[in-house]
Design a protein around this motif. Sequence first.
Motif, PDB file in Angstrom:
ATOM      1  N   TYR A   1       0.811  -1.221   0.000  1.00  0.00           N
ATOM      2  CA  TYR A   1       0.000   0.000   0.000  1.00  0.00           C
ATOM      3  C   TYR A   1       0.845   1.273   0.000  1.00  0.00           C
ATOM      4  O   TYR A   1       0.317   2.373   0.129  1.00  0.00           O
ATOM      5  CB  TYR A   1      -0.927   0.000   1.218  1.00  0.00           C
ATOM      6  CG  TYR A   1      -1.992  -1.066   1.167  1.00  0.00           C
ATOM      7  CD1 TYR A   1      -2.520  -1.500  -0.048  1.00  0.00           C
ATOM      8  CD2 TYR A   1      -2.479  -1.645   2.329  1.00  0.00           C
ATOM      9  CE1 TYR A   1      -3.494  -2.470  -0.108  1.00  0.00           C
ATOM     10  CE2 TYR A   1      -3.463  -2.620   2.293  1.00  0.00           C
ATOM     11  CZ  TYR A   1      -3.969  -3.030   1.062  1.00  0.00           C
ATOM     12  OH  TYR A   1      -4.941  -4.002   1.018  1.00  0.00           O
TER      13      TYR A   1
ATOM     14  N   THR B   1      -8.076  -0.195  -2.618  1.00  0.00           N
ATOM     15  CA  THR B   1      -7.283  -1.308  -2.075  1.00  0.00           C
ATOM     16  C   THR B   1      -6.999  -2.384  -3.109  1.00  0.00           C
ATOM     17  O   THR B   1      -5.959  -3.042  -3.057  1.00  0.00           O
ATOM     18  CB  THR B   1      -7.997  -1.944  -0.873  1.00  0.00           C
ATOM     19  OG1 THR B   1      -9.306  -2.382  -1.266  1.00  0.00           O
ATOM     20  CG2 THR B   1      -8.106  -0.959   0.273  1.00  0.00           C
ATOM     21  N   PHE B   2      -7.909  -2.578  -4.056  1.00  0.00           N
ATOM     22  CA  PHE B   2      -7.682  -3.577  -5.098  1.00  0.00           C
ATOM     23  C   PHE B   2      -6.546  -3.134  -6.027  1.00  0.00           C
ATOM     24  O   PHE B   2      -5.635  -3.906  -6.328  1.00  0.00           O
ATOM     25  CB  PHE B   2      -8.966  -3.819  -5.908  1.00  0.00           C
ATOM     26  CG  PHE B   2     -10.057  -4.461  -5.117  1.00  0.00           C
ATOM     27  CD1 PHE B   2     -10.046  -5.829  -4.874  1.00  0.00           C
ATOM     28  CD2 PHE B   2     -11.092  -3.710  -4.593  1.00  0.00           C
ATOM     29  CE1 PHE B   2     -11.058  -6.433  -4.148  1.00  0.00           C
ATOM     30  CE2 PHE B   2     -12.107  -4.306  -3.862  1.00  0.00           C
ATOM     31  CZ  PHE B   2     -12.091  -5.672  -3.632  1.00  0.00           C
TER      32      PHE B   2
ATOM     33  N   SER C   1      -3.162  -3.138  -4.158  1.00  0.00           N
ATOM     34  CA  SER C   1      -2.584  -4.478  -4.020  1.00  0.00           C
ATOM     35  C   SER C   1      -1.906  -4.913  -5.313  1.00  0.00           C
ATOM     36  O   SER C   1      -0.810  -5.475  -5.292  1.00  0.00           O
ATOM     37  CB  SER C   1      -3.674  -5.480  -3.635  1.00  0.00           C
ATOM     38  OG  SER C   1      -4.198  -5.189  -2.356  1.00  0.00           O
TER      39      SER C   1
ATOM     40  N   TRP D   1      -9.213  -9.254  -6.029  1.00  0.00           N
ATOM     41  CA  TRP D   1      -8.412  -9.749  -4.907  1.00  0.00           C
ATOM     42  C   TRP D   1      -7.653  -8.571  -4.305  1.00  0.00           C
ATOM     43  O   TRP D   1      -7.449  -7.540  -4.943  1.00  0.00           O
ATOM     44  CB  TRP D   1      -7.422 -10.826  -5.366  1.00  0.00           C
ATOM     45  CG  TRP D   1      -6.469 -10.364  -6.441  1.00  0.00           C
ATOM     46  CD1 TRP D   1      -6.675 -10.380  -7.782  1.00  0.00           C
ATOM     47  CD2 TRP D   1      -5.183  -9.770  -6.235  1.00  0.00           C
ATOM     48  NE1 TRP D   1      -5.607  -9.829  -8.446  1.00  0.00           N
ATOM     49  CE2 TRP D   1      -4.662  -9.460  -7.512  1.00  0.00           C
ATOM     50  CE3 TRP D   1      -4.419  -9.478  -5.117  1.00  0.00           C
ATOM     51  CZ2 TRP D   1      -3.420  -8.868  -7.685  1.00  0.00           C
ATOM     52  CZ3 TRP D   1      -3.174  -8.895  -5.282  1.00  0.00           C
ATOM     53  CH2 TRP D   1      -2.690  -8.597  -6.565  1.00  0.00           C
ATOM     54  N   LYS D   2      -7.217  -8.724  -3.064  1.00  0.00           N
ATOM     55  CA  LYS D   2      -6.492  -7.657  -2.368  1.00  0.00           C
ATOM     56  C   LYS D   2      -5.532  -8.282  -1.364  1.00  0.00           C
ATOM     57  O   LYS D   2      -5.331  -9.509  -1.355  1.00  0.00           O
ATOM     58  CB  LYS D   2      -7.465  -6.698  -1.689  1.00  0.00           C
ATOM     59  CG  LYS D   2      -8.459  -7.379  -0.762  1.00  0.00           C
ATOM     60  CD  LYS D   2      -9.457  -6.375  -0.215  1.00  0.00           C
ATOM     61  CE  LYS D   2     -10.501  -7.066   0.677  1.00  0.00           C
ATOM     62  NZ  LYS D   2     -11.472  -6.113   1.237  1.00  0.00           N
TER      63      LYS D   2
END
Length: 654
Positions: A371, A378-379, A382, A430-431
């Motif tokens: 991050y 957030t996706f 990542s 996904w993250k």
Amino acid sequence: MLENRKYVIIGVFCLMALTYLARLFYLQVLDDTYSLGASKNSIKRVIEIPYRGQIYDRNNQLLVYNTPVYDLYVTPKKVNISDTTAFCRLMDITRSDFDSIMGLAQNYSAVKPSLFMRQLSKEDFARIQDALVDYQGFEPVISSMRTYPAHTMANALGYVSEISKKQLDNQDIPYYRQGDYIGHNGLEEQYEEQLRGKRGVKFVMQNVRGVNKGPWKNGEFDTLAVAGDNLITGIDVDVQQYADSLMKNKVGAVLAIEPATGEILVSVSAPTYDPNLLSSRYFSKNYRALIKNPYKPLINRPVMASYRPGSTFKLIQALIAQQQGSLLPSTVYGHAGSPMRCHCRGGNNLRGAVQNSCNPYFYYVFRKFLYFNGEHNTFKASAIGLRQWHDMAEKFGIGARLGVDLPSELKGNLPTPEYYDKAYRGALRWKFSNVYSLSIGEGELLISPLKLVNLAATIANRGWYITPHYIKGLGKVGVGVPEEYKVRHETGIDYKYYLPVIDGMRGAVANGTVTPLANIAGIDLCGKTGTSQNAKYGHKFDHSIFIGFAPMNNPKIAVAVFVENAGWGGKAAASVAALVAERYLKRKTEAKKLDEIVKASNYLPPANSLLTPKKPSPAKKDTTQKDPKPVQPKPLMTAIQPKAVTATVGMGGN
């Protein structure tokens, strides 16, 4: 004028006549081309096979040499055996074998010799030599057989055996013939062209029935065979044999290299076998037995096995995070909020986190790394962060073939954003919570022992490595070493960032996760333990991992050890690594108690447990992973020629 023309014409005809006469003289007297062509039916071209080059260790001790043996040939028309049963007893073969061999020889030619029995030792030949006088039609021909006096390093050396039909058909330039011997696997295959030498040719006269009548033109057109080059390796055979003894009754690998040169000092694949088993006329029988062995000794685990690296991967996390700027040596993280369990008390800085192998610490290091790019989604964060993570980790030789001089290296796996896009069926699905197991060397990471010993050497060098290799020279040291084994590969991590990591590695051995007995006086070992979880998938114990180097300053040896099903990384693997480093640096073993404990340890799983891998038990939930995995972990594979020997995934331990 007319008279002059007459002389010119006569001169032209005379010149033409002289030219034809000179050409005829050359063709009939000086040139043998047509003579050779006319003699094809009476001259046989015989290939002379050269002696294969020998293989030495770094101290000029023989690892492989050629032993004279005898091949027995038979000419069926000359054979007259009054008591076949007695003859079979003498040759130690069955009657059916005798009938089969003689049938093949008869079909080939009744008057030409063909192979009856290959590679009779001097002792076997001495036993039958006098008796052969009573059996006409059998002729011994001296040959050679590969012999391995050190009885070690079978997987890395490879073996020599008859060329396969597929290899014959796939030749770019025709060289080998059916029945020829060729190197298979290991160094015998990798350096086949140098070891095999150059063939010679001799021409012999034979009659219309193919019977040998001696050399043609006294051998004027014969060429001598040239022996193959000797291969000098970087192996230290004394330390190699000692490492073999430490890995008895264990499954795994030991690799050691010289950091400054990349030369491989030790290469153990356990369990192993005596390479002489595949260098005799009983090759087929012995090979079948090795294939059926449930512990799979034919797998060269240092380069073919793929394991989750466990906590050893934390070293890379620490280095790339410092370079990125998301981690300082003084950064402190506790355990609060981490989904990962840990055995230490928390509140470590970087040195302490490496020393105590703190899982939550590296969970937070990895999260901040991903991050750190400033992306609020957030996706996307990542994916962007994982791309940077992949590219930086890749420079340590992870996720690709390093290029060791063996033909069977596997590349392992270093996941990319695209890998997870495919696994989760689309980008932005996904993250971090789906991939955080990577922070402690678990999840979809797959690394061979070769790559981890290279990581140890890279840290020992404070930021660079030379591709690990076995060769030290052809004929003599330094000659014929490929250029790719002289190139320094830079990791892109500043020198200063290695210092706190190395301090932590020294602390791990002196006061951290390593068993106290492995802190051997006088070698100043720095290391990192790892435990690759395996137990929850039906196996009783996890895999024990250790990487390290010694001494701390001016390192001379880097070591990586994997011991399957041995549990805690700080005990089984670290103990083996410490003893190997001591033996190399001191040329003797002073840590007698540790030596005794390691040699007495038996981590071999029951053979029947390897035949059918156990399925994961759903009864006990793993609290270390709260998010689903895109790729299901697999238990230890037991096929003889797998794409990888895959250890199972779980929580990275100390």
